[in-house]
Design a protein around this motif. Structure first.
Motif, PDB file in Angstrom:
ATOM      1  N   TYR A   1      -6.958   8.555   6.888  1.00 14.72           N
ATOM      2  CA  TYR A   1      -5.551   8.159   6.820  1.00 14.72           C
ATOM      3  C   TYR A   1      -4.773   9.080   5.886  1.00 14.72           C
ATOM      4  CZ  TYR A   1      -6.631   3.646   9.085  1.00 14.72           C
ATOM      5  OH  TYR A   1      -7.010   2.664   9.956  1.00 14.72           O
TER       6      TYR A   1
ATOM      7  N   TYR B   1       0.461  -1.490   6.304  1.00 11.44           N
ATOM      8  CA  TYR B   1       0.415  -0.385   5.345  1.00 11.44           C
ATOM      9  C   TYR B   1      -0.087  -0.867   3.986  1.00 11.44           C
ATOM     10  CZ  TYR B   1       2.185   3.138   2.076  1.00 11.44           C
ATOM     11  OH  TYR B   1       2.295   4.065   1.068  1.00 11.44           O
TER      12      TYR B   1
ATOM     13  N   LEU C   1      -1.795   1.461  11.252  1.00 11.52           N
ATOM     14  CA  LEU C   1      -2.420   2.659  10.703  1.00 11.52           C
ATOM     15  C   LEU C   1      -3.458   3.240  11.659  1.00 11.52           C
ATOM     16  CD1 LEU C   1      -2.848   1.495   7.001  1.00 11.52           C
ATOM     17  CD2 LEU C   1      -1.283   3.261   7.831  1.00 11.52           C
TER      18      LEU C   1
ATOM     19  N   LEU D   1      -0.576   9.558   6.614  1.00  7.22           N
ATOM     20  CA  LEU D   1      -0.004   8.329   7.156  1.00  7.22           C
ATOM     21  C   LEU D   1       0.928   7.643   6.163  1.00  7.22           C
ATOM     22  CD1 LEU D   1      -2.817   6.655   9.282  1.00  7.22           C
ATOM     23  CD2 LEU D   1      -1.052   8.286   9.932  1.00  7.22           C
ATOM     24  N   GLN D   2       0.717   7.876   4.879  1.00  5.07           N
ATOM     25  CA  GLN D   2       1.637   7.304   3.889  1.00  5.07           C
ATOM     26  C   GLN D   2       3.032   7.889   4.054  1.00  5.07           C
ATOM     27  OE1 GLN D   2      -1.389   8.152   0.706  1.00  5.07           O
ATOM     28  NE2 GLN D   2      -0.581   6.272  -0.188  1.00  5.07           N
TER      29      GLN D   2
ATOM     30  N   ILE E   1       4.167   9.326   6.795  1.00  2.97           N
ATOM     31  CA  ILE E   1       4.650   8.937   8.121  1.00  2.97           C
ATOM     32  C   ILE E   1       5.234   7.531   8.072  1.00  2.97           C
ATOM     33  CG2 ILE E   1       3.916   8.364  10.476  1.00  2.97           C
ATOM     34  CD1 ILE E   1       1.924  10.682  10.270  1.00  2.97           C
ATOM     35  N   PHE E   2       4.592   6.660   7.316  1.00  2.00           N
ATOM     36  CA  PHE E   2       5.132   5.302   7.162  1.00  2.00           C
ATOM     37  C   PHE E   2       6.484   5.330   6.461  1.00  2.00           C
ATOM     38  CE2 PHE E   2       5.839   1.770   4.209  1.00  2.00           C
ATOM     39  CZ  PHE E   2       6.018   0.739   5.118  1.00  2.00           C
TER      40      PHE E   2
ATOM     41  N   GLN F   1      -1.741   4.822  14.704  1.00  2.00           N
ATOM     42  CA  GLN F   1      -1.203   6.148  14.400  1.00  2.00           C
ATOM     43  C   GLN F   1      -2.319   7.178  14.266  1.00  2.00           C
ATOM     44  OE1 GLN F   1       2.179   6.844  14.236  1.00  2.00           O
ATOM     45  NE2 GLN F   1       2.330   4.727  14.959  1.00  2.00           N
ATOM     46  N   ALA F   2      -3.401   6.774  13.607  1.00  2.00           N
ATOM     47  CA  ALA F   2      -4.513   7.702  13.385  1.00  2.00           C
ATOM     48  C   ALA F   2      -5.131   8.149  14.705  1.00  2.00           C
ATOM     49  CB  ALA F   2      -5.571   7.048  12.499  1.00  2.00           C
TER      50      ALA F   2
ATOM     51  N   LEU G   1      -4.265  12.579   7.294  1.00  2.00           N
ATOM     52  CA  LEU G   1      -3.243  12.575   8.350  1.00  2.00           C
ATOM     53  C   LEU G   1      -1.842  12.297   7.806  1.00  2.00           C
ATOM     54  CD1 LEU G   1      -5.179  10.579  11.111  1.00  2.00           C
ATOM     55  CD2 LEU G   1      -4.708  13.043  11.071  1.00  2.00           C
TER      56      LEU G   1
END
Length: 305
Positions: A257, A197, A222, A262-263, A265-266, A225-226, A260
């Motif tokens: 990212y 991340y 990442l 992803l930040q 989600i992390f 997940q993407a 989506l």
């Protein structure tokens, strides 16, 4: 070469040997010789870490490490850094033999280091093979393969090895601490996901390196997940841009990212894992083992609670 590559990091792995040993010995007196031996093993872990980084930077074509040029990037070094990386690892065995040959746990200690060395090398091999196959078909990046890479490449030597060294130094049998090993391995997986991340979203001035996972076609958390969450248009962008060193391509991947989330989600994953680890630690009946787990969690969990 030693001065450039060994002591420049946070020394967390080496210090974890000493910290874990002192926690195991809490309530009893530790003489200078025992403390010194814990420090020796701590430095051995740091030498192994230096070896891994020197070689890993070459395979990843990395540019910076610990706020400096990677060792192989120095004009006076180049590909001779390969031999330097091997030399660092070989010296660990020599150091252990020099200081621990007469100890009753010497064979267990050597077996531990040989096992960890093999596991780490296999993790690197899995990483390289996965990257090679992923370059042909990005859809092959899946969470199961990712976790397997991380377990062998990072978790064993970064998390289990320091504690196992401390346990042997304290006269323990490693077979009696399987649950501790499992928790440390899980911490290692979380640590690598966090590192992935930060490779994308972290500040290079803070983390001490310029992230290159996207350019290097890495099987990072990442991209895994993407690939699971992206729609047809986003997948097209990822296929066209991932693994290319063009700044515009890197920006396109990072934009996917962000689209989506992803930040977020992390952060959700991080919170969930933290709660799970805390509950596991609290259930541990052995105070010393519980304190060791807490000390590791405190080191790797960067967000303030």
């Amino acid at each position: 070469m030693l001065d450039y590559n060994v002591p420049g990091g946070k020394l967390n792995r080496g210090l974890s040997v000493v910290d874990s040993y002192m926690l195991l010995r809490q309530g009893t007196e530790v003489d200078d010789e025992d403390f010194y031996l814990a420090c020796v093993l701590g430095w051995c872990v740091e030498w192994l870490q230096a070896s891994a980084l020197v070689l890993d930077d070459i395979t990843d074509n990395a540019y910076t490490r610990r706020d400096n040029l990677c060792w192989y990037k120095l004009p006076t070094v180049g590909m001779s850094a390969i031999n330097d990386g091997v030399l660092l690892k070989c010296h660990v065995q020599a150091i252990i033999k020099r200081y621990f040959k007469e100890k009753f746990y010497f064979l267990d200690l050597m077996e531990l280091w040989n096992e960890i060395g093999l596991q780490t090398a296999m993790g690197q091999m899995l990483d390289l093979i996965t990257t090679h196959t992923g370059a042909k078909d990005l859809a092959r990046y899946r969470i199961q393969g990712y976790r397997r890479i991380v377990k062998y490449k990072t978790s064993y030597y970064s998390f289990y090895l320091p504690v196992a060294c401390a346990l042997l130094l304290n006269g323990a049998r490693l077979g009696d601490y399987v649950e501790l090993k499992n928790v440390l391995i899980e911490m290692g997986v979380y640590f690598q996901i966090q590192d992935d991340y930060l490779d994308c979203f972290g500040d290079p001035e803070v983390i001490g390196k310029v992230g290159t996972d996207i350019e290097d076609y890495k099987c990072s958390w990442l991209i895994v997940q993407a690939m699971e969450l992206a729609d047809e248009n986003e997948l097209k962008i990822l296929y066209e841009n991932y693994g290319k060193s063009d700044p515009a391509c890197v920006a396109a991947v990072k934009n996917v990212y962000k689209e989506l989330d992803l930040q977020d989600i992390f952060l959700e994953y991080e919170s969930r894992v933290y709660k799970h680890l805390v509950s596991t630690i609290d259930a541990e009946p052995d105070r010393a083992i519980r304190d060791i787990m807490k000390s590791f969690l405190k080191k790797i969990y960067r967000r303030k609670k």
